[in-house]
Write a protein that holds these residues in place. Structure first.
Motif, mmCIF file in Angstrom:
data_model
loop_
_atom_site.group_PDB
_atom_site.id
_atom_site.type_symbol
_atom_site.label_atom_id
_atom_site.label_comp_id
_atom_site.label_asym_id
_atom_site.label_seq_id
_atom_site.Cartn_x
_atom_site.Cartn_y
_atom_site.Cartn_z
ATOM 1 N N ARG A 381 0.838 -1.204 0.000
ATOM 2 C CA ARG A 381 0.000 0.000 0.000
ATOM 3 C C ARG A 381 0.873 1.253 0.000
ATOM 4 O O ARG A 381 1.931 1.293 0.633
ATOM 5 C CB ARG A 381 -0.927 0.010 1.211
ATOM 6 N N LYS A 382 0.377 2.269 -0.672
ATOM 7 C CA LYS A 382 1.119 3.523 -0.753
ATOM 8 C C LYS A 382 1.335 4.127 0.638
ATOM 9 O O LYS A 382 2.373 4.715 0.918
ATOM 10 C CB LYS A 382 0.364 4.523 -1.649
ATOM 11 N N ALA A 383 0.353 3.953 1.531
ATOM 12 C CA ALA A 383 0.458 4.512 2.885
ATOM 13 C C ALA A 383 1.644 3.925 3.633
ATOM 14 O O ALA A 383 2.308 4.630 4.407
ATOM 15 C CB ALA A 383 -0.836 4.248 3.658
ATOM 16 N N ASN A 384 1.949 2.636 3.415
ATOM 17 C CA ASN A 384 3.108 2.023 4.061
ATOM 18 C C ASN A 384 4.411 2.612 3.545
ATOM 19 O O ASN A 384 5.385 2.774 4.307
ATOM 20 C CB ASN A 384 3.102 0.511 3.840
ATOM 21 N N LEU A 385 4.437 2.941 2.253
ATOM 22 C CA LEU A 385 5.639 3.563 1.691
ATOM 23 C C LEU A 385 5.826 4.969 2.242
ATOM 24 O O LEU A 385 6.953 5.396 2.511
ATOM 25 C CB LEU A 385 5.549 3.603 0.172
ATOM 26 N N ARG A 408 13.284 -1.560 5.761
ATOM 27 C CA ARG A 408 12.609 -0.477 6.502
ATOM 28 C C ARG A 408 11.140 -0.816 6.738
ATOM 29 O O ARG A 408 10.588 -0.523 7.807
ATOM 30 C CB ARG A 408 12.748 0.833 5.733
ATOM 31 N N LEU A 409 10.485 -1.415 5.743
ATOM 32 C CA LEU A 409 9.097 -1.839 5.926
ATOM 33 C C LEU A 409 8.998 -2.904 7.021
ATOM 34 O O LEU A 409 8.087 -2.867 7.866
ATOM 35 C CB LEU A 409 8.546 -2.393 4.606
ATOM 36 N N TYR A 410 9.948 -3.834 7.021
ATOM 37 C CA TYR A 410 10.001 -4.899 8.028
ATOM 38 C C TYR A 410 10.150 -4.305 9.430
ATOM 39 O O TYR A 410 9.457 -4.718 10.376
ATOM 40 C CB TYR A 410 11.147 -5.833 7.675
#
Length: 553
Positions: A381-385, A408-410
């Motif tokens: 999702r764009k929000a996670n980015l 970084r997402l992890y």
């Protein structure tokens, strides 16, 4: 004596002749209407003065004129009616009407209906024009010129976009054309996804794609004015994405029909996911490329034997290849429609042998889930980015920029999901000689930016250790930290230092040897040896094995 006034003419439509019949004693229906109008006119004449009487008369005359004008076949009758105030012949003419009623009304209605028919015809024509205008509006290309790139939009409709596919490409014209064809055959509603193709200043025919492709989805073609690298062009694509869900797909990836749908279904009820099909990577030879290396040529020769037509095409190429330096097509659009292209496909042994399938779809317990963030085929999702940040644009060239973002997402708690139904086929092409150097350079940036054990441990990949072994080594290292926080300090320091130096030496082009060279008899060297001797007895077999393989280089 026969009284003529007592008889009237009437018309028989069956034989087309006129006959005489006795008149009805009652007043003619039209005469009744006429008398009623005259009475109404007399009343108005008494109550009104001046021009009102004339106006009323004019209105009646206008009504009569409209009826008379509507009936093209009764022009002579109208003239007689105008001259004869008694309306006798007017009544006879009306009597000739088959129904003896409302003949003029019917004509008037017919004439009106003709007008309506004309209006309807015009409306239908206008609708056709409106549809044509709508198609032209959709098919026209909107072009915007930015300082670093030019963006052209085809099928620029206003329907809300749910999924944005961001595809970078560089000098992959032939493969990218087939990739776009595959994306046009998706089961996901065409109006609800867009494809953003970011051309990183290709020097081949990629710029022709915009006018060549006929796609049903919103298509944004972004042409860079100078080469900027994978991270930069993906970020540009992200910034122009309208969808809440982003799918990163390499320009040479051939997506099956349910590809978007299978990615999207995971994100419908959960907002904190990364879904990847890249760990189930499949390759396919769609063209015979002049720059294939020896291994690729040998592999392709093996695969074409599965299909007589592909074998014939390859043999023809073999006979003429010395005269040609352009790609030779093997797979057609029809082959994609029928899945025949899969006869030239193959699984990527590297990932299948890594053992990740043992961790299940959600990679439960796997210590390195961020390696599943492979930008060749991954959705988020764009929000996670926005929360974790976009691609790091200091990573130029091939490798590690996707792992670094995945890391970084992890760390921000995103759940990683493997789904084989989201697989796409990588169309094989020649391998750049710069690829290996670029890979180690970006990996060096990665470990410099995140010098933590769960990043450093990836250096063991250089030793061609499977990810299961690397995973178990990290599990045991973390257990060592937890069980013996104040012990093994020298060994842990040496291990992390050696892991970092592997990447550093590879980046610098140095021989990977003597990663932790200590003088014989030094106190630190002795402590490391003593600590190492106790690893296996305490159950740290993978850690001991990994340490041993790099310490004695």
């Amino acid at each position: 004596m026969i009284k003529i006034d007592s008889y009237e003419y009437y018309y028989n439509p069956e034989d087309g002749k006129y006959y005489i019949r006795k008149k009805n004693n009652g007043p003619h229906p039209l005469k009744k209407l006429k008398d009623k109008l005259n009475k109404s006119k007399d009343k108005k004449n008494k109550g009104n003065k001046g021009n009102r009487s004339d106006d009323s008369t004019n209105k009646v005359n206008k009504s009569r004129d409209k009826v008379n004008t509507a009936n093209e076949t009764n022009k002579s009758r109208d003239k007689v009616n105008t001259a004869n105030e008694t309306n006798k012949l007017y009544d006879k003419a009306n009597a000739m009407n088959e129904t003896n009623k409302s003949y003029d009304k019917a004509d008037a209605v017919n004439e009106t209906n003709k007008s309506y028919d004309k209006a309807d015809a015009v409306n239908e024509t206008n609708k056709s024009y409106d549809k044509a205008d709508a198609v032209n509006e959709t098919n026209k290309v909107d072009i915007t010129d930015y300082p670093l790139y030019k963006m052209s939009i085809k099928n620029n409709h206003k329907h809300p976009i749910k999924v944005s596919i961001v595809m970078p490409t560089y000098n992959k014209y032939h493969q990218t054309s087939l990739s776009l064809y595959g994306l046009s055959k998706q089961t996901f509603p065409h109006a609800e996804y867009e494809v953003i193709l970011v051309d990183d200043a290709s020097s081949d025919n990629t710029s022709n794609i915009l006018k060549e492709v006929d796609v049903p989805f919103k298509f944004k073609y972004i042409q860079m004015k100078q080469n900027k690298g994978r991270s930069s062009v993906r970020n540009i694509g992200i910034n122009h994405a309208e969808g809440d869900l982003l799918i990163f797909l390499d320009g040479e990836m051939l997506a099956p029909p349910a590809f978007i749908e299978n990615h999207y279904k995971h994100h419908v009820h959960e907002s904190n996911l990364v879904v990847t099909g890249a760990m189930h990577y499949e390759g396919v030879y769609t063209f015979i490329m002049p720059d294939y290396n020896e291994d690729q040529v040998a592999h392709l020769k093996e695969l074409v034997g599965r299909d007589p037509e592909y074998r014939r095409l390859y043999e023809n190429y073999e006979q003429t290849k010395q005269h040609s330096n352009v790609p030779c097509p093997l797979v057609t659009k029809e082959d994609i429609d029928t899945n025949r292209f899969q006869r030239l496909s193959f699984p990527n042994r590297y990932f299948l042998n890594s053992g990740l399938k043992h961790f299940g779809e959600r990679l439960e317990g796997f210590t390195l889930p961020y390696i599943a963030f492979l930008s060749g085929n991954v959705s988020v999702r764009k929000a996670n980015l926005k929360k974790s940040g976009l691609f790091d644009e200091t990573f130029v060239g091939y490798g590690a920029e996707d792992w670094e973002l995945g890391y970084r997402l992890y760390k921000n708690g995103v759940q990683f999901v493997l789904d084989p139904s989201t697989v796409a086929y990588h169309q094989e092409h020649g391998i750049s000689k710069r690829k290996v150097k670029e890979q180690w350079g970006n990996h060096y940036r990665f470990v410099n930016k995140h010098p933590h054990i769960d990043v450093l441990i990836l250096s063991l990949e250089w030793k061609e250790l499977p990810f299961m072994h690397i995973h178990q080594t990290l599990v045991e290292y973390n257990e060592l930290e937890e069980r013996f926080p104040d012990e093994y300090n020298e060994l842990k320091h040496a291990f992390c230092t050696m892991l970092f130096r592997i990447i550093e030496y590879l980046n610098n082009g140095q021989p990977v040897t003597k990663l932790y060279d200590l003088p014989e008899g030094s106190e630190e060297r002795m402590k490391i040896h003593q600590q190492f001797e106790t690893l296996r007895p305490r159950g740290f077999d993978y850690l001991a094995s990994s340490f041993e393989q790099i310490y004695y280089l």
